[in-house]
Motif scaffolding. Sequence first.
Motif, PDB file in Angstrom:
ATOM      1  N   CYS A 177      -6.974   7.382   2.192  1.00  0.00           N
ATOM      2  CA  CYS A 177      -6.892   5.926   2.051  1.00  0.00           C
ATOM      3  C   CYS A 177      -7.251   5.238   3.360  1.00  0.00           C
TER       4      CYS A 177
ATOM      5  N   HIS B  63       1.379   4.220  -2.917  1.00  0.00           N
ATOM      6  CA  HIS B  63       1.227   5.679  -2.768  1.00  0.00           C
ATOM      7  C   HIS B  63       2.475   6.383  -3.297  1.00  0.00           C
TER       8      HIS B  63
ATOM      9  N   HIS C  94       0.820  -1.218   0.000  1.00  0.00           N
ATOM     10  CA  HIS C  94       0.000   0.000   0.000  1.00  0.00           C
ATOM     11  C   HIS C  94       0.841   1.249   0.000  1.00  0.00           C
TER      12      HIS C  94
ATOM     13  N   HIS D 122      -0.758   0.753   6.276  1.00  0.00           N
ATOM     14  CA  HIS D 122       0.454   1.407   5.763  1.00  0.00           C
ATOM     15  C   HIS D 122       1.592   1.223   6.748  1.00  0.00           C
TER      16      HIS D 122
HETATM   17 ZN    ZN Z   1      -3.146   3.247   1.003  1.00  0.00          ZN
END
Ligand code: ZN
Length: 384
Positions: free
Chosen positions: A191, A96, A92, A195
Amino acid sequence: MKIPERYLDPTVEIREVKRTDGKTILVATKCGLYPDGKGGQLGDRGKLNGATILRIFENGEETIVEVEGIVEPGVYKTEPDLSRRMDIAQQHTGQHILSAAFVHLAEIETVSFHMGEEYFTIDVDVPYIEPSVLKEVEDLANKVVQRDLVVEEILTTAEQVGNYNLRKPLSEKINGPVRLIKIGDFDVSACGGFHTDTTGQVGMIKIIGTEKVKGELTRVYAVSGLRALRYFQKYTDVLKELSKQLTASVDELLIRVRKLQEQARERGLLLSKLSEEYAQVLALKLRDESQEKLLYLEGYTEVGNFLVRYVDLNGRLLVFYDGSKYMFASKSYDVRLLVESLKQTYGGKGGGKADLANYQPDRPVRQEVFVELFNNLYQHVQEV
Ligand SMILES: [Zn+2]
């Protein structure tokens, strides 16, 4: 790890248990496990009261948890697979950073994101990306990883989101609380997934391929974290094995493979030339030594292809078998009759023109059969 608040406590409240197709389906009214596919992310796995979690998905207000094992209704503190959560966080955060690097360097926007078990993909809004640009983007993304920037989780609201410089504007449909992921001075995105705490924990981001999709988009395939290491391990193993088999160093592999391809091409040409010469010799021999109307020969396909060209097929029918399929050729007899007749008895597939056809039977055909069929099918045919 930055985990959304509702998944910090992995408690699951099970209202109902169903058994279908050997699976145990749990209906949960409260679920601290992340569902599959939500926000394009992979779902949690792990243990629930000793049972193995197979699948999790949202169904209206409730969550369905599929497990292997026996579980009774009740409240359970589950044990989510933490290494999987970390892997998801690495993909993730890596995504980004990669999407932001595309914007910073080339103003290429990410349209959508998907996370799989092997790699993640982003669809970007250009039909083609120069390889040099891909490399620059990959370099920048990895520099951001190495800067070890802090990844912050900011809880705000749709109304307040204007205070932040979001990479992608928030959909107008969204209202109420919003979770932002801020990566140092590099990126801010809304989001709801897992993370890492810093960009350093992403380890590495590697683009592994691109593909044109939906006409005007490019799908970029990438891996982060331990998956990037696994990717390199797999590729080094393959390269090492290739290098051993071709007795060339990895640096020399390309030259060696090109040389082999050239050799293979030359040998192919030589083989074709020899087959042609052999077919010419055979054709001469047949002309001088055989008066038969039906010629039956077996051999290599290459030779058969040339035989059709060189054997005098006036008043003759050639049957050529290469070990798996037959080729029939004649200038006087319609060979399609032979194919159709064989199909009725021996099945298989085949077809072609009146003077040249192929046939592959399902069952072996004895050589004598062709003599019988020839006599039956063509006895009334006047030779040209
Ligand atoms: Zn994310």
